[in-house]
Design a protein around this motif. Structure first.
Motif, PDB file in Angstrom:
ATOM      1  N   PRO A 181       0.841  -1.202   0.000  1.00 35.49           N
ATOM      2  CA  PRO A 181       0.000   0.000   0.000  1.00 35.49           C
ATOM      3  C   PRO A 181       0.873   1.248   0.000  1.00 35.49           C
ATOM      4  CG  PRO A 181       0.021  -1.007   2.176  1.00 35.49           C
ATOM      5  CD  PRO A 181       0.737  -1.965   1.263  1.00 35.49           C
ATOM      6  N   SER A 182       0.262   2.377  -0.230  1.00 31.08           N
ATOM      7  CA  SER A 182       1.024   3.630  -0.365  1.00 31.08           C
ATOM      8  C   SER A 182       1.299   4.310   0.964  1.00 31.08           C
ATOM      9  CB  SER A 182       0.269   4.597  -1.281  1.00 31.08           C
ATOM     10  OG  SER A 182      -0.982   4.942  -0.697  1.00 31.08           O
ATOM     11  N   ASP A 183       0.851   3.724   2.092  1.00 30.98           N
ATOM     12  CA  ASP A 183       0.930   4.414   3.388  1.00 30.98           C
ATOM     13  C   ASP A 183       2.315   4.959   3.704  1.00 30.98           C
ATOM     14  OD1 ASP A 183      -1.366   2.944   3.194  1.00 30.98           O
ATOM     15  OD2 ASP A 183      -1.395   2.291   5.285  1.00 30.98           O
ATOM     16  N   SER A 184       3.331   4.111   3.557  1.00 32.98           N
ATOM     17  CA  SER A 184       4.682   4.527   3.962  1.00 32.98           C
ATOM     18  C   SER A 184       5.195   5.660   3.078  1.00 32.98           C
ATOM     19  CB  SER A 184       5.640   3.335   3.922  1.00 32.98           C
ATOM     20  OG  SER A 184       5.677   2.765   2.622  1.00 32.98           O
ATOM     21  N   PHE A 185       4.816   5.667   1.807  1.00 28.58           N
ATOM     22  CA  PHE A 185       5.230   6.760   0.928  1.00 28.58           C
ATOM     23  C   PHE A 185       4.386   8.014   1.162  1.00 28.58           C
ATOM     24  CE2 PHE A 185       7.332   3.273  -1.180  1.00 28.58           C
ATOM     25  CZ  PHE A 185       8.482   3.852  -1.696  1.00 28.58           C
ATOM     26  N   ASP A 186       3.100   7.831   1.486  1.00 25.46           N
ATOM     27  CA  ASP A 186       2.241   8.985   1.790  1.00 25.46           C
ATOM     28  C   ASP A 186       2.751   9.733   3.014  1.00 25.46           C
ATOM     29  OD1 ASP A 186       0.615   8.316  -0.328  1.00 25.46           O
ATOM     30  OD2 ASP A 186      -0.861   7.235   0.912  1.00 25.46           O
ATOM     31  N   ARG A 187       3.289   8.976   3.974  1.00 26.62           N
ATOM     32  CA  ARG A 187       3.725   9.571   5.237  1.00 26.62           C
ATOM     33  C   ARG A 187       4.845  10.597   5.033  1.00 26.62           C
ATOM     34  NH1 ARG A 187       5.295   5.089   7.649  1.00 26.62           N
ATOM     35  NH2 ARG A 187       3.107   4.495   7.970  1.00 26.62           N
ATOM     36  N   ILE A 188       5.660  10.428   3.981  1.00 28.62           N
ATOM     37  CA  ILE A 188       6.805  11.336   3.786  1.00 28.62           C
ATOM     38  C   ILE A 188       6.542  12.410   2.737  1.00 28.62           C
ATOM     39  CG2 ILE A 188       8.481   9.569   4.472  1.00 28.62           C
ATOM     40  CD1 ILE A 188       9.086   9.178   1.472  1.00 28.62           C
ATOM     41  N   ARG A 189       5.327  12.439   2.172  1.00 30.16           N
ATOM     42  CA  ARG A 189       5.043  13.389   1.084  1.00 30.16           C
ATOM     43  C   ARG A 189       5.323  14.835   1.473  1.00 30.16           C
ATOM     44  NH1 ARG A 189       1.803  12.537  -3.520  1.00 30.16           N
ATOM     45  NH2 ARG A 189       1.341  10.332  -3.917  1.00 30.16           N
ATOM     46  N   ASP A 190       4.989  15.213   2.698  1.00 34.23           N
ATOM     47  CA  ASP A 190       5.123  16.610   3.116  1.00 34.23           C
ATOM     48  C   ASP A 190       6.442  16.906   3.801  1.00 34.23           C
ATOM     49  OD1 ASP A 190       2.581  17.188   2.105  1.00 34.23           O
ATOM     50  OD2 ASP A 190       1.604  16.578   3.980  1.00 34.23           O
ATOM     51  N   ASN A 191       7.329  15.939   3.817  1.00 34.48           N
ATOM     52  CA  ASN A 191       8.632  16.171   4.427  1.00 34.48           C
ATOM     53  C   ASN A 191       9.431  17.159   3.567  1.00 34.48           C
ATOM     54  OD1 ASN A 191      10.540  15.794   6.417  1.00 34.48           O
ATOM     55  ND2 ASN A 191      11.481  14.019   5.436  1.00 34.48           N
ATOM     56  N   THR A 192      10.315  17.920   4.194  1.00 29.73           N
ATOM     57  CA  THR A 192      11.127  18.885   3.450  1.00 29.73           C
ATOM     58  C   THR A 192      12.009  18.186   2.425  1.00 29.73           C
ATOM     59  OG1 THR A 192      12.761  20.662   3.637  1.00 29.73           O
ATOM     60  CG2 THR A 192      12.944  18.846   5.206  1.00 29.73           C
ATOM     61  N   ARG A 193      12.174  18.819   1.264  1.00 25.47           N
ATOM     62  CA  ARG A 193      13.051  18.245   0.238  1.00 25.47           C
ATOM     63  C   ARG A 193      14.522  18.474   0.572  1.00 25.47           C
ATOM     64  NH1 ARG A 193      10.277  18.781  -4.876  1.00 25.47           N
ATOM     65  NH2 ARG A 193       8.339  17.608  -4.676  1.00 25.47           N
ATOM     66  N   ALA A 194      14.830  19.644   1.150  1.00 23.23           N
ATOM     67  CA  ALA A 194      16.228  19.995   1.412  1.00 23.23           C
ATOM     68  C   ALA A 194      16.364  20.541   2.825  1.00 23.23           C
ATOM     69  CB  ALA A 194      16.715  21.023   0.399  1.00 23.23           C
ATOM     70  N   LEU A 195      17.416  20.136   3.505  1.00 21.95           N
ATOM     71  CA  LEU A 195      17.666  20.610   4.861  1.00 21.95           C
ATOM     72  C   LEU A 195      18.336  21.985   4.834  1.00 21.95           C
ATOM     73  CD1 LEU A 195      19.059  17.305   6.420  1.00 21.95           C
ATOM     74  CD2 LEU A 195      16.681  18.074   6.255  1.00 21.95           C
ATOM     75  N   LYS A 196      18.013  22.809   5.808  1.00 22.63           N
ATOM     76  CA  LYS A 196      18.665  24.112   5.933  1.00 22.63           C
ATOM     77  C   LYS A 196      20.129  23.906   6.315  1.00 22.63           C
ATOM     78  CE  LYS A 196      14.936  26.506   5.134  1.00 22.63           C
ATOM     79  NZ  LYS A 196      14.789  27.289   3.881  1.00 22.63           N
ATOM     80  N   LYS A 197      21.000  24.724   5.750  1.00 25.95           N
ATOM     81  CA  LYS A 197      22.435  24.523   5.945  1.00 25.95           C
ATOM     82  C   LYS A 197      22.961  25.423   7.067  1.00 25.95           C
ATOM     83  CE  LYS A 197      22.954  23.252   1.092  1.00 25.95           C
ATOM     84  NZ  LYS A 197      23.057  21.823   1.353  1.00 25.95           N
ATOM     85  N   PRO A 198      23.978  24.968   7.783  1.00 28.31           N
ATOM     86  CA  PRO A 198      24.500  25.749   8.914  1.00 28.31           C
ATOM     87  C   PRO A 198      25.251  26.990   8.457  1.00 28.31           C
ATOM     88  CG  PRO A 198      25.877  23.829   8.530  1.00 28.31           C
ATOM     89  CD  PRO A 198      24.692  23.691   7.623  1.00 28.31           C
ATOM     90  N   SER A 199      25.109  28.064   9.224  1.00 29.87           N
ATOM     91  CA  SER A 199      25.809  29.314   8.928  1.00 29.87           C
ATOM     92  C   SER A 199      26.686  29.676  10.122  1.00 29.87           C
ATOM     93  CB  SER A 199      24.794  30.422   8.621  1.00 29.87           C
ATOM     94  OG  SER A 199      25.452  31.581   8.177  1.00 29.87           O
ATOM     95  N   ILE A 200      27.108  30.940  10.215  1.00 34.89           N
ATOM     96  CA  ILE A 200      27.932  31.401  11.341  1.00 34.89           C
ATOM     97  C   ILE A 200      27.240  32.570  12.029  1.00 34.89           C
ATOM     98  CG2 ILE A 200      30.081  30.650  10.248  1.00 34.89           C
ATOM     99  CD1 ILE A 200      30.655  33.511   9.500  1.00 34.89           C
ATOM    100  N   ASP A 201      27.609  32.818  13.266  1.00 37.22           N
ATOM    101  CA  ASP A 201      27.031  33.929  14.009  1.00 37.22           C
ATOM    102  C   ASP A 201      27.823  35.205  13.757  1.00 37.22           C
ATOM    103  OD1 ASP A 201      29.199  34.192  16.239  1.00 37.22           O
ATOM    104  OD2 ASP A 201      28.691  32.064  16.202  1.00 37.22           O
ATOM    105  N   ASP A 202      27.247  36.320  14.091  1.00 37.98           N
ATOM    106  CA  ASP A 202      27.878  37.619  13.838  1.00 37.98           C
ATOM    107  C   ASP A 202      29.189  37.786  14.588  1.00 37.98           C
ATOM    108  OD1 ASP A 202      25.567  38.037  12.418  1.00 37.98           O
ATOM    109  OD2 ASP A 202      25.263  40.077  13.160  1.00 37.98           O
TER     110      ASP A 202
END
Length: 593
Positions: A181-202
């Protein structure tokens, strides 16, 4: 089974749906009995399957494709010989930090331990995925169909995040065909495609900016991480504001236009006197997205490229293990190059609104470039035939538009290009760096052209590299890809032949019968091209090259230009430890053969 299929899709079909949602446009690979369920699903998909005649072509093409798109490419492989054929290209991508998801078929789960057809099983059963463990970021063996969705999601995230690289998803063929069934694939449909990358502080940014502002002779040293992060614009803004001269590694070539007034050039063994001396004399090295690798650092010998300790190092990299690996670091920052440079640009303008200008330095760089070109002019315009490599590079640069994509291989087309060939659009040169894989360039051009069909794509390659996998021509012809392969044909594995001749006085096993002008019963690369259905031309005079290139570009057809070349060594000012191993306590390098 048929009744069950009405209620769901096969895992292979779910995989293809998942790839479509991730906007994957091409999958590279070769068929086998373990992966045809996926091919059947792809047949009904807008995703194009790029079929090749050898799996190494698929992985090299996917590597270049990812470099151009900036996203993880996808390779579909058969088990055992298919997976091992792929391995060199996947390892090449790994050492250059290129994101790639390899999906490989494997033996059926119900045959674990029985040694079925084509299984690698001498030391462990159902363990082919372990072949890739030394060079992929992670290797999964999928033993349950309901875990496929989350494994695929993790695979793409891992390939593209942190220090990018390939991952392996190893799938037994019966799991590809299992209906779920599609349940396991449906569960991740709204997950982010790309993770935010780390930066530096001022605060950290201010510390870096202040150190560079107070330095007497700072140098920015940039690597391929700038290009992976697509941070050329941010780098350009920062070095111009801070007045920083820019040295680069082999993989950092093209991070800025080579004709930018602050660009010093490539460091290390094949670096020029200007760049190596500038780095030696620097009090601060501002390093971004580089690993300080051996050839770029003259084997880390002091007095050739870097004097560290001595020079102080500020090092920004996405991978913590790279910071301090080869040189002690005063300020080490784990961050994405693009994100970090954005903050540094803002903080630098707040702290020093007027910025810094170094007109004397820019004049020195301009003077060196003019002198270098003048000293090179005789070679770059020589009508000698077989051709001088400098003339080949000069005419190629004249023929190509500024945004043309160039794939290199190994030898003059990599080392000489790094030293002497101006890259005028950031990210337009694709080079096998860490693995220095002979045979990368020709199939890499296929991936580059598929990723950027409207741009001119040219593969600069030696005859040794072109001979690795000439069957990539079949794929190029079938897909009507207007790629140009310029074979710098010195009838030898030229760099190694020059090295062996210098240290041992012979060229045994490194040259081919005959000469570049008259190879003895050697392959006719133009004939090979025509046999595959491409255009093929063997040059007979130096003055033929420029018009041949212009005609090939205008034709838009797959074209091989076989260009006989004299095997002169690329000039060097740095050092390489192998010279000391071959000839201890002697000043011996490469010679012409």
């Amino acid at each position: 089974m048929d009744g069950a299929k009405l209620d769901g899709k096969t895992v292979a079909e779910h995989i293809v749906d998942f790839l479509e949602r991730r906007e994957v446009k091409h999958v590279f690979g070769l068929c086998g009995h373990t992966n045809i369920a996926v091919l059947a699903a792809l047949a009904e998909s807008p995703i194009d399957f790029v079929t090749v005649r050898h799996e190494q072509i698929a992985s090299h093409a996917a590597d270049a494709y990812a470099r151009v798109t900036g996203k993880a490419s996808v390779v579909l492989s058969h088990l055992s010989p298919g997976l091992t054929n792929c391995a060199t290209g996947v390892a090449n991508a790994a050492l250059d930090c290129i994101p790639m998801v390899v999906i490989a078929g494997d033996i059926p789960t119900h045959y674990y331990g029985k040694h079925p057809h084509q299984e690698v099983n001498l030391h462990a059963d159902a363990a082919q995925w372990e072949i890739y463990r030394p060079f992929v970021k992670r290797a999964w063996r999928v033993d349950r169909a309901d875990l496929m969705a989350e494994i695929l999601e993790k695979a793409f995230h891992l390939a593209e995040s942190g220090q990018p690289g390939p991952v392996l998803v190893n799938v037994p063929m019966d799991i590809f065909s299992e209906v779920i069934p599609s349940d396991s694939f449906d569960r991740i449909r709204d997950n982010t495609r790309a993770l935010k990358k780390p930066s530096i502080d001022d605060e950290t940014a201010g510390e870096i900016v202040e150190a560079l502002a107070k330095a007497e002779s700072p140098v920015a040293y940039v690597g391929g991480g700038i290009l992976l992060a697509q941070a050329s614009e941010e780098l350009h803004a920062f070095v111009e504001h801070m007045g920083l001269p820019v040295a680069h590694s082999l993989m950092g070539k093209g991070a800025l236009r080579d004709d930018h007034p602050l660009v010093l050039g490539m460091t290390g063994f094949w670096g020029t006197e200007l760049v190596n001396q500038s780095c030696l004399n620097a009090d601060y090295i501002f390093a971004v997205g580089t690993r300080f690798k051996e050839a770029d650092c003259s084997s880390w010998y002091p007095g050739y490229t870097f004097n560290i300790p001595g020079s102080k190092v500020i090092h920004i990299d996405i991978e913590p293990q790279e910071i301090g690996r080869n040189y002690p670091t005063e300020i080490g920052v784990v961050a994405d190059a693009k994100a970090a440079l954005r903050v540094l640009n803002r903080v630098a303008r707040e702290m020093y609104p007027e910025g810094f200008k170094r007109p004397a330095l820019e004049q020195k760089i301009a003077g060196f470039r003019a002198d270098f070109k003048a000293r090179n002019l005789e070679m770059a315009t020589s009508s000698v035939f077989p051709m001088m490599p400098e003339r080949i590079l000069a005419d190629t640069r004249k023929a190509l538009p500024e945004d043309a994509i160039i794939t290199t291989d190994v030898g003059w087309n990599k080392n000489g290009v790094g030293q002497q060939f101006d890259i005028l659009t950031p990210g337009s040169i694709l080079t096998p760096g860490g693995f220095a894989t002979m045979g990368f360039g020709p199939p890499g051009a296929i991936g580059a052209k598929l990723a950027a069909p409207d741009r001119v794509v040219l593969s600069l390659v030696g005859d040794g590299g072109f001979g690795q996998n000439p069957s990539m021509l079949a794929t190029a012809v079938e897909l009507d890809l207007g790629i140009i392969w310029l074979v710098m044909n010195n009838n030898a594995f030229g760099t190694i032949a020059g090295l062996q001749k210098a240290h041992y006085g012979l060229t045994y096993g490194t040259t081919f019968p005959g000469s570049a002008a008259a190879p003895a019963n050697g392959p006719g690369y133009a004939d090979i091209a025509r046999a595959y259905g491409a255009e093929g031309h063997r040059l007979s005079a130096a003055d033929e090259l420029l018009p041949a290139l212009e005609a090939a570009i205008a034709s838009g057809k797959p074209t091989v230009l076989d260009v006989p070349m004299i095997n002169n060594p690329t000039p060097t000012t740095g050092h390489w430890n192998i010279l000391d191993i071959y000839s201890p306590d002697k000043e011996v390098s490469h010679v012409a053969t």
